[in-house]
Write an enzyme that holds these catalytic residues in place. Structure first.
Site, PDB file in Angstrom:
ATOM      1  CD  GLU A 177      -1.733  -2.369   1.667  1.00  6.01           C
ATOM      2  OE1 GLU A 177      -0.537  -2.610   1.955  1.00  6.01           O
ATOM      3  OE2 GLU A 177      -2.651  -3.191   1.834  1.00  6.01           O
ATOM      4  CG  PHE A 229      -9.700  -9.469  11.159  1.00  5.97           C
ATOM      5  CD1 PHE A 229      -8.457  -9.922  11.579  1.00  5.97           C
ATOM      6  CD2 PHE A 229      -9.979  -9.470   9.800  1.00  5.97           C
ATOM      7  CE1 PHE A 229      -7.512 -10.359  10.675  1.00  5.97           C
ATOM      8  CE2 PHE A 229      -9.039  -9.921   8.885  1.00  5.97           C
ATOM      9  CZ  PHE A 229      -7.807 -10.366   9.322  1.00  5.97           C
ATOM     10  CE  LYS A 272     -16.983  -6.368   3.572  1.00  7.42           C
ATOM     11  NZ  LYS A 272     -16.450  -7.692   3.949  1.00  7.42           N
TER      12      LYS A 272
END
Lengths: 598, 170
Positions: free
Chosen positions: A66, A128, A178
């Site tokens: 990244e 997570f 998300k």
């Protein structure tokens, strides 16, 4: 205050289509003209990647780390003048991007970075791949957002591009949980005319511009100190800089970030200034009576010891960012504004006021400059046994100049030699990590530029140590058939560290030897690249020609003299006119204070 | 005008969008750039326009104070920055709650002084008081110092809230 009248958001649509957050993101990016995204998928961005899969208008370049995604976006941005776009996942995806974001902040590069985040109800639960991305990136971005409502996505993306590209450019992060990417909402823009708070001043204050003209018209020893802000202000700013220099006959020096804004081949150009700048540039800066800083921020690499910086001069500073004015060095005239806008006004006023007629002769000043130039500060002792690094860069320049290449660099001695010996006559051809000094910048930056310009020659001038910091990107170049060239000046040392240890730590070369180096030729071949090794000065030209003539990515392992130092050099704690030249006897710094000035 | 090198105290007003993270941005700016915060007060002041006012008292040389203002001004959610110390006369008030424990003559003396300072007694037991006091930082300092001899237990202070004098607002 003068403000831009750019409408940041288009007028609200009559009917709003219901889209998922991920669909809205792709829609908004498309509307904003985004052509390419540099990214890496992961759990928290799967909805966006699914939308990427379903479309063909925006290209996605899959990097291998990244950090490299951000550097590639920076390379794309710096070479095109358009914002670079990055997409990474939550947690490690975002933290890996932090170095790139900080790099973009310090060098004022417009980047919009979308990061995935865990679902809203999981935020704060140590879920997570959860990281406090807005918290972590707050000090290393120009601005950031955590999007908690999908209906806000269109406005936030438009605003992020506005913030990234207006005023002093910089990186902007949009953190997207998300579930926000999945939830549907009407795609609707608020149609806001101007940003509610952020309206950078573009036009300079007329009185102050007049003050600047008056000072310059009286100056007997004037100098223009041009920086990266001129390049950020677009090609027009570079043209206006040239026009102003022509009108006034004033010598021009440039920062590392500003190279290319003023043609290096021009007789009014004194070369780069600063720690590894030229003898003539630093002396002219020190002895000038009026200094015009344009888009430059008096960085410590430029000023040396601040109490001894250009003591006798009146200083004029043009900067889009008020906080850059009077930060390190107090100036007499501070003009907040865009470099192109202010320079345009200055050219006009200079002509209208017939300032030329009142200007004292600069002949004595140019004579003094010629005297400094005669020092030939970049000279070095060539060899027939071993390739001198300066020679390698000189030959690279000679053999590629007609191709107008885009050059990126890593960080260290090779970077300074590239800055000294590659003459840039045009802006947007030079990609280097100036502010942060990020090793591993050059290869991904070259990839970003090559994506933007598939047919241009894009070369990363590298060192054998730096290149290993993002070497995995060789795979990216191979995947997209990007014919980038990596030209390694391999001296088997972290050369700049070694140079400092030799000059300030009595030659104790602690951990600066590049041990256990890979065989770069075999490594190149393993990644599907062409690999070339050259060590004999007689073979140098042939190796460079083989590199540029190969239709595909090439890595050149150029074995150079191992303990050559980079000169001129303003040593630790010295004034900017106290430069060491090649062959000087080096005196160790006398105080810890001097040693602490890195 | 303040001399180049001398350090002075400035009271700065900042009008910001009342959104998540805005205070963190301001505080992060001060800590990240090594600026001093003597006190910082923040609360929403316009619910409709969703704006908050931050009053920050800081110290620095003229160049540092100019930097602080310029750095605050370029934060995206910042509407306006004003240096009340430079702009003219202003009023600045702090609120303090001061808890004092004592008996007999000391208790009477504490109450007498509180009255002289126009402090309100907002809690009392047979052995303690909590006084509420508003005023300048100096006045509160003086009161706290006096109470320290009379059984001071603890102090809570708000930091300065300040406005310019006269008819004009930010």
């Amino acid at each position: 205050m003068t403000t831009t009248d750019t409408q940041i958001l288009p007028a609200a649509a009559e009917t709003a289509e219901m889209l998922s957050g991920a669909q809205m993101i792709m829609r908004a990016l498309g509307e904003l003209g985004v052509e390419v995204i540099f990214g890496y998928p992961g759990g928290a961005v799967l909805p966006i990647y699914d939308e990427i899969f379903k479309q063909n208008s925006i290209r996605h370049i899959l990097v291998r780390h990244e950090q490299a995604a951000v550097h590639a976006a920076e390379g794309y941005a710096r070479s095109t003048g358009k914002p670079g776009v990055v997409l990474v996942t939550s947690g490690p995806g975002a933290t890996n991007a932090v170095t790139g974001l900080t790099d973009a902040l310090l060098d004022s590069i417009p980047v919009v970075c979308l990061t995935g985040q865990v679902a809203r109800h999981l935020i704060g639960n140590d879920a997570f791949q959860e990281a406090d991305t807005v918290g972590i990136t707050r000090p290393c971005t120009k601005h950031n957002y955590l999007v908690k409502d999908p209906a806000l996505i269109p406005d936030i993306i438009y605003e992020a591009f506005y913030v990234a590209t207006n005023g002093r450019p910089g990186p902007v992060v949009i953190d997207l949980p998300k579930d926000v990417q999945i939830e549907k909402a009407p795609y609707k823009l608020s149609g806001q005319k101007a940003h509610r708070t952020y309206r950078p001043q573009v036009e300079g204050d007329e009185e102050k511009i007049l003050d600047a003209i008056r000072l310059l018209a009286k100056a007997e020893r004037p100098i223009i100190y041009s920086g990266g802000g001129v390049i950020n202000a677009g090609p027009e700013a570079s043209e206006l800089l040239v026009a102003f220099a022509r009108e006034t006959g004033i010598p021009v020096t440039s920062t590392l970030m500003g190279l290319g804004a003023f043609p290096a081949s021009d007789k009014q150009f004194l070369g780069m200034l600063g720690m590894h700048g030229t003898w003539e540039a630093n002396h002219a800066m020190h002895d000038c009576d009026v200094m015009l800083a344009v888009g430059a921020r008096f960085d410590d690499r430029v000023t040396g010891r601040t109490d001894a910086f250009s003591p006798g001069s009146k200083k004029i500073q043009i900067d889009i960012d008020l906080s850059s004015i009077n930060k390190n060095i107090p100036v007499d005239v501070g003009i907040v504004g865009d470099a192109a806008s202010v320079l345009k006004r200055m050219v006009t006023l200079w002509r209208d006021l017939k300032a030329k007629d009142h200007q004292p002769s600069l002949d004595a000043w140019w004579k003094q400059i010629a005297h400094w130039r005669a020092k030939k500060c970049l000279s070095y002792t060539d060899s027939t046994d071993v390739i001198m690094p300066q020679k390698a860069i000189e030959r690279l320049q000679a053999l590629t100049a007609d191709r107008n290449p885009v050059i990126s660099t890593e960080v260290g001695q090779h970077q300074m030699w590239a800055a000294q010996f590659l003459g840039f006559d045009r802006p947007n051809c030079w990609l280097t990590s100036g502010g942060l000094g990020t090793m591993g910048y050059g290869l991904p930056a070259a990839i970003g530029a090559q994506v933007a310009f598939p047919d241009r020659l894009c070369i990363d001038v590298a060192g054998e140590a730096s290149i290993q910091m993002n070497i995995q990107e060789m795979s990216t170049a191979n995947q997209y058939k990007l014919p980038v060239k990596v030209f390694i000046l391999n001296n088997e040392f972290m050369g700049m560290v070694r140079q400092w240890q030799d000059l300030t730590y009595d030659g104790r070369r602690s951990e600066s030897y590049s041990d256990a180096l890979p065989d770069f030729v075999k490594l190149a071949e393993a990644y599907g690249w062409k690999g070339i090794r050259v060590s004999d000065p007689k073979d140098l030209d042939a190796a460079i020609l083989e590199m540029i003539n190969h239709d595909g990515p090439v890595m050149v392992d150029c074995l150079v003299s191992k303990i050559e130092n980079c000169f001129p050099m303003v040593p630790a704690g010295a004034a900017h006119n106290e430069m060491l030249l090649s062959g000087d006897v080096v005196v160790q710094p006398s105080s810890d204070e001097a040693r602490a000035v890195v | 005008m303040q001399e180049q090198g001398t350090i002075a105290r400035h009271t700065i007003s900042v009008i910001v969008d009342n959104e998540a993270g805005v205070l963190a941005r301001v505080i992060g700016l001060f800590s990240g750039r090594g600026y001093n915060i003597e006190s910082l007060t923040v609360a929403s002041v316009d619910a409709e326009a969703k704006r908050s006012r931050i009053t920050v008292v800081t110290t620095g040389t003229r160049m540092v104070i100019e930097q602080i203002k310029a750095q605050l001004d370029r934060l995206v959610p910042v509407h306006k920055v004003a240096d009340l110390t430079v702009d003219g006369k202003f009023v600045s008030r702090e609120l303090a709650l001061v808890k004092v424990r004592g008996e007999g003559e000391k208790r009477v003396e504490a109450l007498r002084l509180a009255d002289a300072f126009r402090a309100n007694t907002v809690d009392s037991t047979r052995t303690s008081f909590v006084f509420e006091l508003t005023g300048s930082a100096d006045k509160i300092d003086a009161f706290v110092e006096l109470m320290s001899e009379l059984g001071l237990v603890e102090v809570a202070r708000t930091g300065a809230a300040a406005l310019s004098r006269g008819a004009d607002g930010l």
